[in-house]
Design a protein around this motif. Structure first.
Motif, PDB file in Angstrom:
ATOM      1  N   ILE A 118    -110.405   1.965   3.910  1.00 40.83           N
ATOM      2  CA  ILE A 118    -110.946   1.525   2.623  1.00 40.83           C
ATOM      3  C   ILE A 118    -110.666   2.606   1.593  1.00 40.83           C
ATOM      4  O   ILE A 118    -110.889   3.796   1.834  1.00 40.83           O
ATOM      5  N   ILE A 119    -110.172   2.183   0.447  1.00 43.71           N
ATOM      6  CA  ILE A 119    -109.856   3.086  -0.661  1.00 43.71           C
ATOM      7  C   ILE A 119    -110.960   2.939  -1.703  1.00 43.71           C
ATOM      8  O   ILE A 119    -111.327   1.826  -2.067  1.00 43.71           O
ATOM      9  N   THR A 120    -111.476   4.058  -2.193  1.00 45.49           N
ATOM     10  CA  THR A 120    -112.464   4.026  -3.256  1.00 45.49           C
ATOM     11  C   THR A 120    -111.786   4.465  -4.549  1.00 45.49           C
ATOM     12  O   THR A 120    -111.195   5.540  -4.614  1.00 45.49           O
ATOM     13  N   ALA A 121    -111.843   3.587  -5.549  1.00 45.69           N
ATOM     14  CA  ALA A 121    -111.229   3.865  -6.852  1.00 45.69           C
ATOM     15  C   ALA A 121    -112.278   3.661  -7.939  1.00 45.69           C
ATOM     16  O   ALA A 121    -113.391   3.221  -7.656  1.00 45.69           O
ATOM     17  N   SER A 122    -111.910   3.964  -9.172  1.00 45.28           N
ATOM     18  CA  SER A 122    -112.867   3.842 -10.268  1.00 45.28           C
ATOM     19  C   SER A 122    -113.355   2.408 -10.466  1.00 45.28           C
ATOM     20  O   SER A 122    -114.468   2.195 -10.928  1.00 45.28           O
ATOM     21  N   HIS A 123    -112.548   1.433 -10.095  1.00 42.02           N
ATOM     22  CA  HIS A 123    -112.891   0.026 -10.295  1.00 42.02           C
ATOM     23  C   HIS A 123    -113.599  -0.600  -9.097  1.00 42.02           C
ATOM     24  O   HIS A 123    -114.009  -1.750  -9.142  1.00 42.02           O
ATOM     25  N   GLY A 124    -113.715   0.139  -7.993  1.00 47.85           N
ATOM     26  CA  GLY A 124    -114.396  -0.389  -6.819  1.00 47.85           C
ATOM     27  C   GLY A 124    -113.753   0.072  -5.530  1.00 47.85           C
ATOM     28  O   GLY A 124    -113.027   1.064  -5.506  1.00 47.85           O
ATOM     29  N   ARG A 125    -114.027  -0.658  -4.461  1.00 46.67           N
ATOM     30  CA  ARG A 125    -113.488  -0.339  -3.136  1.00 46.67           C
ATOM     31  C   ARG A 125    -112.530  -1.439  -2.731  1.00 46.67           C
ATOM     32  O   ARG A 125    -112.769  -2.613  -3.025  1.00 46.67           O
ATOM     33  N   GLU A 126    -111.464  -1.063  -2.012  1.00 46.93           N
ATOM     34  CA  GLU A 126    -110.499  -2.070  -1.584  1.00 46.93           C
ATOM     35  C   GLU A 126    -109.763  -1.617  -0.336  1.00 46.93           C
ATOM     36  O   GLU A 126    -109.790  -0.437   0.022  1.00 46.93           O
ATOM     37  N   CYS A 127    -109.130  -2.578   0.286  1.00 49.84           N
ATOM     38  CA  CYS A 127    -108.246  -2.261   1.399  1.00 49.84           C
ATOM     39  C   CYS A 127    -107.147  -3.313   1.435  1.00 49.84           C
ATOM     40  O   CYS A 127    -107.280  -4.393   0.871  1.00 49.84           O
ATOM     41  N   TYR A 128    -106.059  -2.952   2.096  1.00 48.33           N
ATOM     42  CA  TYR A 128    -104.922  -3.850   2.220  1.00 48.33           C
ATOM     43  C   TYR A 128    -105.002  -4.567   3.553  1.00 48.33           C
ATOM     44  O   TYR A 128    -105.340  -3.982   4.578  1.00 48.33           O
ATOM     45  N   GLN A 176     -97.684 -12.128   7.453  1.00 49.40           N
ATOM     46  CA  GLN A 176     -97.459 -10.802   6.871  1.00 49.40           C
ATOM     47  C   GLN A 176     -97.425 -10.802   5.345  1.00 49.40           C
ATOM     48  O   GLN A 176     -96.827  -9.921   4.726  1.00 49.40           O
ATOM     49  N   ASN A 177     -98.095 -11.772   4.697  1.00 48.58           N
ATOM     50  CA  ASN A 177     -98.273 -11.748   3.251  1.00 48.58           C
ATOM     51  C   ASN A 177     -99.405 -10.776   2.950  1.00 48.58           C
ATOM     52  O   ASN A 177    -100.452 -10.811   3.598  1.00 48.58           O
ATOM     53  N   ARG A 178     -99.185  -9.912   1.961  1.00 49.93           N
ATOM     54  CA  ARG A 178    -100.166  -8.871   1.657  1.00 49.93           C
ATOM     55  C   ARG A 178    -101.351  -9.433   0.878  1.00 49.93           C
ATOM     56  O   ARG A 178    -101.204 -10.166  -0.086  1.00 49.93           O
ATOM     57  N   LEU A 179    -102.540  -9.039   1.317  1.00 54.56           N
ATOM     58  CA  LEU A 179    -103.786  -9.341   0.622  1.00 54.56           C
ATOM     59  C   LEU A 179    -104.400  -8.020   0.191  1.00 54.56           C
ATOM     60  O   LEU A 179    -104.319  -7.031   0.915  1.00 54.56           O
ATOM     61  N   ILE A 180    -105.008  -8.002  -0.967  1.00 47.09           N
ATOM     62  CA  ILE A 180    -105.834  -6.866  -1.366  1.00 47.09           C
ATOM     63  C   ILE A 180    -107.258  -7.389  -1.410  1.00 47.09           C
ATOM     64  O   ILE A 180    -107.573  -8.285  -2.188  1.00 47.09           O
ATOM     65  N   LEU A 181    -108.097  -6.869  -0.542  1.00 45.09           N
ATOM     66  CA  LEU A 181    -109.508  -7.225  -0.528  1.00 45.09           C
ATOM     67  C   LEU A 181    -110.217  -6.217  -1.412  1.00 45.09           C
ATOM     68  O   LEU A 181    -110.150  -5.010  -1.163  1.00 45.09           O
ATOM     69  N   HIS A 182    -110.873  -6.696  -2.461  1.00 46.42           N
ATOM     70  CA  HIS A 182    -111.465  -5.798  -3.457  1.00 46.42           C
ATOM     71  C   HIS A 182    -112.935  -6.121  -3.674  1.00 46.42           C
ATOM     72  O   HIS A 182    -113.300  -7.274  -3.860  1.00 46.42           O
ATOM     73  N   GLN A 183    -113.746  -5.080  -3.646  1.00 43.83           N
ATOM     74  CA  GLN A 183    -115.168  -5.203  -3.960  1.00 43.83           C
ATOM     75  C   GLN A 183    -115.432  -4.372  -5.201  1.00 43.83           C
ATOM     76  O   GLN A 183    -115.272  -3.149  -5.185  1.00 43.83           O
ATOM     77  N   SER A 184    -115.821  -5.026  -6.260  1.00 41.00           N
ATOM     78  CA  SER A 184    -116.067  -4.358  -7.534  1.00 41.00           C
ATOM     79  C   SER A 184    -117.244  -3.395  -7.426  1.00 41.00           C
ATOM     80  O   SER A 184    -118.155  -3.591  -6.618  1.00 41.00           O
ATOM     81  N   ASN A 185    -117.230  -2.374  -8.279  1.00 40.52           N
ATOM     82  CA  ASN A 185    -118.369  -1.460  -8.343  1.00 40.52           C
ATOM     83  C   ASN A 185    -119.646  -2.201  -8.731  1.00 40.52           C
ATOM     84  O   ASN A 185    -120.738  -1.777  -8.392  1.00 40.52           O
ATOM     85  N   ALA A 186    -119.504  -3.317  -9.452  1.00 38.07           N
ATOM     86  CA  ALA A 186    -120.666  -4.099  -9.892  1.00 38.07           C
ATOM     87  C   ALA A 186    -121.318  -4.840  -8.731  1.00 38.07           C
ATOM     88  O   ALA A 186    -122.440  -5.275  -8.830  1.00 38.07           O
ATOM     89  N   ILE A 187    -120.597  -4.984  -7.620  1.00 40.01           N
ATOM     90  CA  ILE A 187    -121.111  -5.710  -6.455  1.00 40.01           C
ATOM     91  C   ILE A 187    -121.465  -4.703  -5.374  1.00 40.01           C
ATOM     92  O   ILE A 187    -120.640  -3.930  -4.942  1.00 40.01           O
ATOM     93  N   GLN A 188    -122.677  -4.731  -4.963  1.00 42.01           N
ATOM     94  CA  GLN A 188    -123.134  -3.839  -3.904  1.00 42.01           C
ATOM     95  C   GLN A 188    -123.258  -4.633  -2.615  1.00 42.01           C
ATOM     96  O   GLN A 188    -123.756  -5.750  -2.612  1.00 42.01           O
ATOM     97  N   PRO A 189    -122.818  -4.078  -1.472  1.00 39.76           N
ATOM     98  CA  PRO A 189    -122.925  -4.805  -0.206  1.00 39.76           C
ATOM     99  C   PRO A 189    -124.380  -5.032   0.168  1.00 39.76           C
ATOM    100  O   PRO A 189    -125.264  -4.274  -0.229  1.00 39.76           O
ATOM    101  N   ASN A 190    -124.614  -6.089   0.919  1.00 40.06           N
ATOM    102  CA  ASN A 190    -125.967  -6.376   1.410  1.00 40.06           C
ATOM    103  C   ASN A 190    -126.370  -5.329   2.437  1.00 40.06           C
ATOM    104  O   ASN A 190    -125.557  -4.977   3.282  1.00 40.06           O
ATOM    105  N   PRO A 191    -127.594  -4.827   2.360  1.00 44.24           N
ATOM    106  CA  PRO A 191    -128.033  -3.806   3.331  1.00 44.24           C
ATOM    107  C   PRO A 191    -128.185  -4.367   4.715  1.00 44.24           C
ATOM    108  O   PRO A 191    -128.298  -5.483   4.967  1.00 44.24           O
TER     109      PRO A 191
END
Length: 127
Positions: free
Chosen positions: A96-106, A112-127
């Protein structure tokens, strides 16, 4: 100037059925349009995703690496999305990569089509 009425993502897939089943599970939905062994179309929030089986004379055009394009999916819970991709036969590439816009991974679907799964900083995971 051309007027465009719609734009959608089309994914060439071989193995076709495996990729259709992957997106059926990932999107938790049935195709809005389906033609056995040829074409399946999913619709989500105004975006259409068409998955097609290239005709034999054009298959070589759609083989190889993912190239420069990626299919980016905004998710509510990145870890849950990663687990779903893996459970459906997809692959995760790296951490998982953490960037200014959120967290993502490839990730990659079964074709073999590439997906970018992105979770915005505005969205917090459920505890």
């Amino acid at each position: 100037m051309a007027n465009f009425s719609e734009i959608f993502v089309a994914i060439a897939a071989d193995p076709w059925q495996e990729v259709v089943d992957f997106y059926r599970g990932l999107l938790n939905d049935e195709p809005a349009s389906y033609s056995q062994d040829r074409y399946a179309e999913f619709r989500i929030l105004g975006l259409k995703i068409g998955i097609f089986q290239p005709s034999p004379q054009h298959q070589a055009e759609f083989t190889g690496t993912s190239g420069a394009l990626s299919f980016c999916l905004e998710v509510d819970d990145l870890e849950e999305a990663i687990a779903t991709v893996q459970a459906l036969g997809g692959a995760i590439n790296g951490e998982i990569i953490t960037a200014s816009h959120g967290r993502e991974c490839y990730a990659y679907d079964p074709a073999q089509n590439r997906l970018i799964l992105h979770q915005s900083n505005a969205i917090q995971p459920n505890p």
